[in-house]
Scaffold this active site. Structure first.
Site, short mmCIF file in Angstrom:
data_model
loop_
_atom_site.label_atom_id
_atom_site.label_comp_id
_atom_site.label_asym_id
_atom_site.label_seq_id
_atom_site.Cartn_x
_atom_site.Cartn_y
_atom_site.Cartn_z
CG ASN A 73 -2.33 0.62 0.79
OD1 ASN A 73 -2.38 1.71 0.24
ND2 ASN A 73 -3.42 -0.07 1.09
NE ARG A 74 -2.49 4.69 -3.13
CZ ARG A 74 -3.21 3.61 -3.41
NH1 ARG A 74 -3.51 2.75 -2.46
NH2 ARG A 74 -3.64 3.39 -4.65
CG HIS A 100 1.84 -2.09 -3.84
ND1 HIS A 100 1.12 -2.20 -2.65
CD2 HIS A 100 0.92 -2.05 -4.84
CE1 HIS A 100 -0.17 -2.24 -2.94
NE2 HIS A 100 -0.32 -2.13 -4.24
CG HIS A 170 -2.17 -6.38 -5.23
ND1 HIS A 170 -3.05 -6.37 -6.28
CD2 HIS A 170 -2.15 -5.12 -4.74
CE1 HIS A 170 -3.53 -5.15 -6.44
NE2 HIS A 170 -3.00 -4.37 -5.50
CG ASP A 228 -8.03 1.51 -3.80
OD1 ASP A 228 -7.53 0.63 -3.05
OD2 ASP A 228 -7.35 2.20 -4.57
CD GLN A 265 -6.49 -0.53 0.55
OE1 GLN A 265 -6.23 -0.27 1.74
NE2 GLN A 265 -6.88 0.40 -0.30
CD GLU A 294 -4.41 -5.08 -2.04
OE1 GLU A 294 -3.26 -4.59 -1.84
OE2 GLU A 294 -5.28 -4.47 -2.68
#
Length: 329
Positions: A73-74, A100, A170, A228, A265, A294
């Site tokens: 993720n971010r 990622h 993922h 998302d 996620q 995820e």
């Protein structure tokens, strides 16, 4: 035995191995530890989105079925501080954020096969100190196994410096052959979620799902749902427990997800279609062609003290287990 699936632009070979146990059949790639195809005995269609050749995985399908990390993720602005030191990361999302693990995260790396048996494969990967801006050499061991009607991921990692660590499978799942999630229902055991800004970065708020479109505590149809978001399952890593369930009214197939992780996620492939996203058997993947479930630490946790900690220190072991259990009518 491994077979050659394709070659990277620099000439390195990407291998494919097949696992099977009489109930499930699974194809895995050494690139990104990708789940390339998955079948349930007696069911004609695949259970995941994948590609028959390597090229799409080097383009818009780069994360399809991959093990993403070292931070899934971010991370906002591609920067975080740890023990008073600031680290600047690869900014591969919108040119502003780290996604990622950066441009050359674990999804873009060739994993080595440490052990291969009929129903399981063990992959190894070393991420060097400073790569993509992250501190510490990270040694990763990933076991992907078939257990009756379940696909199981067991991932462990150790480091030689204080760092952050957060891996996630993922894969995009679909339980019928309709080409969309229109006939699927989803249930998630989460009372809260993380609101995000226009760049999909958490605002820092932990919001209740009650009264929102993200309330999946009871099963809800996914027809047209664009998701998302990170659902908050717990405040820390726990024992393995069921956290979500997906069902298709069209096929009657079901999927129960179990994990140790504090976050989930959920992403409904809102970015599709893409010209190069040619799928298994020549399938054309359109918007909402599959769903990613995820398991993870919450996004941007290195910058959010109130979120579950992603910090891994020398002498400790990161350990995640996630299982996807399939069922028939």
């Amino acid at each position: 035995m491994p077979e050659i699936f394709g070659h990277l632009p620099d000439g390195r070979a990407v291998e494919r191995v097949t696992l099977q146990n009489g109930v499930l059949r699974l194809n895995l790639l050494t690139l990104g530890a990708i789940v390339q195809d998955m079948r349930l005995h007696g069911v004609d269609h695949p259970l995941v989105l994948g590609a028959d050749s390597l090229a799409p995985y080097l383009g818009s399908m780069q994360y399809f079925g991959a093990m993403v990390g070292r931070y899934a993720n971010r991370i906002a602005q591609g920067v975080f501080a740890l023990d008073g030191q600031k680290y600047h990361l690869s900014r591969n999302a919108l040119g502003r954020h780290c996604l990622h693990g950066g441009q050359q995260g674990s999804a873009a790396r060739l994993w080595s096969i440490a052990d291969l048996q009929a129903d399981r494969a063990v992959f190894k990967l070393t991420l060097p100190d400073g790569e993509m801006g992250f501190p510490g050499t990270l040694n990763v061991l990933l076991c992907i196994a078939l257990r009756a009607s379940a696909l199981e991921f067991d991932i462990r990692a150790t480091c030689d410096r204080d760092t952050v660590c957060n891996f996630s499978h993922h894969g995009f799942f679909i339980l019928d052959d309709s080409g969309s999630l229109a006939h699927h229902r989803l249930q998630i055991d989460a009372n809260s979620y993380l609101p995000v800004d226009d760049d999909q970065i958490p605002t820092g708020e932990i919001a209740p799902v009650a009264g929102s479109r993200l309330d999946f505590r009871a099963p809800r149809n996914l027809d047209g749902a664009a998701l998302d978001h990170n659902f908050c399952l717990s405040n820390t890593r726990t024992a393995m427990r069921p956290v979500a369930r997906l069902d298709s009214a069209l096929s009657g197939l079901g999927l129960q997800m179990e994990t140790t992780e504090p976050g989930l996620q959920v992403y409904t492939a809102n970015h599709l279609p893409k010209p190069d996203a040619r799928g298994l058997g020549g399938r054309h993947y359109g918007r909402h062609a599959g769903i990613a479930l995820e398991a993870q630490v919450w996004p941007d946790a290195p910058n959010q003290p109130s979120f579950p900690s992603p910090v891994l220190r020398p002498g400790d072991t990161y350990h995640q287990k996630t299982r996807y259990v399939f069922s028939r009518p």
